[in-house]
Design a protein around this motif. Sequence first.
Motif, PDB file in Angstrom:
ATOM      1  N   ARG A 112       0.790  -1.416   0.005  1.00  0.00           N
ATOM      2  CA  ARG A 112       0.075   0.089  -0.167  1.00  0.00           C
ATOM      3  C   ARG A 112       0.791   1.186   0.000  1.00  0.00           C
ATOM      4  O   ARG A 112       0.421   2.208  -0.640  1.00  0.00           O
ATOM      5  N   GLU A 115       2.491   1.672  -3.494  1.00  0.00           N
ATOM      6  CA  GLU A 115       1.693   2.203  -4.576  1.00  0.00           C
ATOM      7  C   GLU A 115       1.426   3.458  -4.433  1.00  0.00           C
ATOM      8  O   GLU A 115       1.384   4.270  -5.239  1.00  0.00           O
ATOM      9  N   LYS A 126      -0.383   7.161   4.012  1.00  0.00           N
ATOM     10  CA  LYS A 126       0.044   5.658   3.819  1.00  0.00           C
ATOM     11  C   LYS A 126       1.459   5.485   4.712  1.00  0.00           C
ATOM     12  O   LYS A 126       1.761   4.444   5.346  1.00  0.00           O
TER      13      LYS A 126
END
Length: 385
Positions: A112, A115, A126
């Motif tokens: 995650r 990306e 994130k």
Amino acid sequence: MRILLITDQGPDSRHSAIRGIFDRHLRHHAEVTIAWFSRTHARSEAWPGHVVLPWRFRRHGWLWRYRPPVALDRFDIVIVRNLFPVLAGLQGQQPRTFRLGFWESFPHRYRRLYEAEQTGRALWRKRLEYAYFSRVEQRLVSRCDFYLPITATFAERFRPGLTIPTHPLPMGVETDTLPPLKPSHRAPGSPLRLLYAGAVDRLRGFDVILPALRALKVDFRLDIYTASRADEVRALGVDDPRIQFHAALPRTELLARMNDYDFGLSLIPPTPLYEVSSPTKTLEYFAMGLPAVMTPLPEHLSLFGDISVLFCPLDRGAIANTLLRLSEMQGAKELRHHGREKVLAERSYVSLTKQLLDWLAITIFPGTADIFVPLGVPRLPDHRL
């Protein structure tokens, strides 16, 4: 010896390592129960050697602590695959009567963040999430009795500092169910036949691979078998008739088709996301006698490092030059034989099962005679739900 494997899969999963190691070969040496999860089951359902659990037991770890859906005290070993909520719940069991292991196959939490770094979307959120959850998950793994990373590199990169016993449990192949091999010979002057099977997107380096192929000054045909969405494929701007896309095939059918090609492509980006992986398709290519053009990932090097002619960096010029050089080779019989023998010897599920059993007997249950013994026809445990 009684083993419970709590998967992260549904009951229809054909995951090759789960099926090959735990659902097949390990049953000849231990009593194995495999737990699956289903969104459609309101109640638990069991049959010999398997139990299907409602989805809530996948999401809520407290259920495993206070209302476990299986009789945990019946098992000597419990292995959790990837599910940190379940792992946390099991660690709350007091007293814990079983040895607890964690099998981790992919850096899902890091993916995650990776990306977000590639797209720039929600990057700071994130980063904060990863900083917090990676510490929580590291503590959970450190409290296990043993750890099964998918590769040694995975443990080094994402679980540094662990002091618990660790044994890599990678992907492999079920060698005795492989389709028959057919002689493969490229006629002089015929196109170079290339195969790729798997995801097609920029994370997999296709923004580099496809331009390298379009610039290749040799007659070739590349068949790509993928389950990637059509919009992901279109976004790559493929406009070369030599490159053909096909729907993904069932494993057995895909393996049989590998006999029709000269080389497979395993040009996986050497990023933190993929350097820790165990590339299943590379193993399957070689198991079917299909040499693979590879990037120098740790797992590729550990198995096939002595076949230097097949390695190249993920670079447009290097890919084009490597394929040009391979197209001029007079046959690849030695490459086919050598790579296949490597896989059959080191990555068959029979071999991986034996390695796991030997390690458990020596490391987790030292001094216990005959902790794993041949059982003949596997004895399957009863289930108290």
